[in-house]
Design a protein around this motif. Structure first.
Motif, PDB file in Angstrom:
ATOM      1  N   THR A   1      51.100  32.626  41.437  1.00 32.46           N
ATOM      2  CA  THR A   1      52.571  32.488  41.398  1.00 32.46           C
ATOM      3  C   THR A   1      53.029  32.149  39.984  1.00 32.46           C
ATOM      4  O   THR A   1      54.012  32.733  39.460  1.00 32.46           O
ATOM      5  CB  THR A   1      53.006  31.382  42.372  1.00 32.46           C
ATOM      6  N   GLU A   2      52.316  31.193  39.345  1.00 28.53           N
ATOM      7  CA  GLU A   2      52.675  30.821  37.968  1.00 28.53           C
ATOM      8  C   GLU A   2      52.495  31.994  37.023  1.00 28.53           C
ATOM      9  O   GLU A   2      53.303  32.209  36.094  1.00 28.53           O
ATOM     10  CB  GLU A   2      51.805  29.643  37.524  1.00 28.53           C
TER      11      GLU A   2
ATOM     12  N   ASP B   1      51.994  31.218  25.884  1.00 33.56           N
ATOM     13  CA  ASP B   1      51.959  31.514  27.327  1.00 33.56           C
ATOM     14  C   ASP B   1      50.806  32.450  27.673  1.00 33.56           C
ATOM     15  O   ASP B   1      50.113  32.271  28.693  1.00 33.56           O
ATOM     16  CB  ASP B   1      53.279  32.132  27.763  1.00 33.56           C
TER      17      ASP B   1
ATOM     18  N   LYS C   1      48.333  29.488  43.795  1.00 34.39           N
ATOM     19  CA  LYS C   1      49.413  28.862  43.028  1.00 34.39           C
ATOM     20  C   LYS C   1      49.476  29.423  41.617  1.00 34.39           C
ATOM     21  O   LYS C   1      50.563  29.690  41.057  1.00 34.39           O
ATOM     22  CB  LYS C   1      49.195  27.354  42.992  1.00 34.39           C
TER      23      LYS C   1
END
Length: 431
Positions: A107-108, A177, A104
């Motif tokens: 994907t992020e 980020d 996951k």
């Protein structure tokens, strides 16, 4: 002279019987002693075997104790292995979940990378614009001078401020980020590493416990073999002890029977001695006395002292021309003895035999019969057991007899009126 003769007979009889009794007593004592020694040997062996059985029992108990301890340890190991399996499965599930989280996160990360790429493109555009404008992001003089009114100036100033703040926000978000991406990667990798290390440790623990279990199972197997061997040894010893116990019981019975036999033989010997003494004292005949013949080896002996007056076989003055026995003659008081061990089957007076005794003998499974005829008196009755050399009567001339003598017959098998079984006594006795 007559009293001296009777005294000599009595003394000879007593001495003879005494020697026989002494011989028999020694023989009986020897046999009894052998039986008692056998009993002691059996008891000694039985005691040793009992000690061995106790030793085997103790060994079995010790092994059983070790087996119980091992069984408890194996049960504890089984619980630990089961718990470890559960923990391994739990860690495997956590690793699976962590792997899913990593997928996951990938994907992020991909989304973040795309967003960062877009921001990089926007920043590149800003950079090219700055290069075009001479290195400044915004020419404030052009903005002021190019305004049509004060309101237009304010609008232009607000737009410039917005652009500057937008650039700052893009840069901040880019940094945020990137930091978040780095942190998530570090956390997931750390968690995955921890889970893998825990799983490896649990797997190692499981391997060690399985090795312990295998070793303990091997020890349990060896103990089982030892226990089985001890149980088999104990069973063999118990069987041997049972046999020895039966032997001891049989020997004890044999000892009792031998004691009873000795007592009975002594009683019969004393009875015979009294009968002979009474017969000797009551004997009223005249003439000199004679002793008993010596007891010879073998199953049979000479029944009386004296000379052979008539042999076995053809004889002219017999009614049927055949003499079925041997005649032994001697004057005076002559005792007659049993030619061998046996039982009196008949003791009676016959018109032909006179005072006669029939004795049946059993030698190695063969039946023999001896007949003693023309006696002056008989000392034993029907069914009386007699032994070789025992006085059973005295020589006489009763019945169809010519002078004092013993008519002695010997049969292989039972006596028959036709004398068909009669044989020459010399075949069995040395005269």
């Amino acid at each position: 002279m007559k009293r001296r003769s009777l005294l000599s007979i009595t003394l000879a009889s007593v001495l003879g019987i005494g020697s026989v009794l002494a011989y028999q007593s020694d023989a009986f004592a020897s046999k009894l002693s052998d039986l008692q020694n056998q009993k002691k040997n059996v008891e000694s062996k039985s005691s040793t075997i009992k000690s061995d059985i106790n030793e085997k029992d103790q060994g079995i108990k010790e092994i059983q104790g070790k087996q119980n301890t091992l069984e408890n340890e194996l049960a504890s190991l089984d619980i630990k292995i089961a718990t470890t399996d559960e923990q391994i499965q739990e860690k495997q599930q956590q690793i699976k979940e962590a792997q899913q989280a990593i997928d996951k996160l990938k994907t992020e990360i991909s989304v973040l990378k795309k967003r960062i790429e877009e921001r990089n493109q926007l920043l590149d555009q800003r950079a090219r614009a700055i290069q075009t404008n001479g290195g400044s992001s915004v020419n404030f003089l052009d903005v002021i001078l190019g305004s049509d009114s004060f309101a237009d100036l304010l609008d232009r100033m607000s737009a410039v401020t917005t652009l500057v703040n937008a650039d700052k926000q893009i840069i901040e978000e880019q940094k945020k980020d990137q930091a978040e991406l780095e942190k998530k990667q570090a956390d997931v990798e750390k968690k995955l590493k921890t889970l893998e290390e825990m799983q490896a440790k649990l797997q190692s623990m499981k391997i060690e416990m399985n090795q312990q279990k295998a070793r303990k199972n091997q020890i349990m197997k060896e103990l089982g073999k030892q226990k089985k061997q001890l149980e088999n040894d104990k069973l063999s010893l118990e069987e041997e002890q049972s046999i020895l116990s039966a032997q001891k019981s049989a020997i004890e019975k044999a000892i009792k029977l031998e004691k009873d036999r000795i007592a009975e033989q002594e009683r019969l010997a004393k009875q015979r001695q009294r009968q002979q003494q009474q017969s000797q004292h009551s004997y009223s005949g005249g003439g000199s006395s004679s002793g008993t013949p010596p007891v010879s080896s073998g199953s049979f002996m000479r029944p009386a002292q004296g000379y052979i007056s008539s042999e076995f076989g053809n004889r002219s003055f017999d009614a049927d021309g055949f003499h079925s026995g041997i005649d032994i003659a001697k004057g005076g008081t002559v005792p007659i003895v049993a030619a061998g061990d046996g039982v009196v089957t008949r003791s009676y007076f016959s018109s032909s035999y006179g005072n006669a005794i029939f004795i049946t003998h059993s030698v190695n499974g063969q039946i023999y019969t001896t007949v003693y005829a023309h006696m002056s008196s008989r000392l034993v009755g029907d069914s009386t057991p007699v032994h070789k050399g025992q006085i059973i009567g005295y020589m006489g001339s009763t019945g169809q007899a010519y002078g004092q003598h013993l008519h002695f017959e010997f049969y292989v098998g039972p006596w028959t009126a036709s004398h068909s079984n009669a044989v020459n006594p010399r075949n069995y006795i040395s005269f």
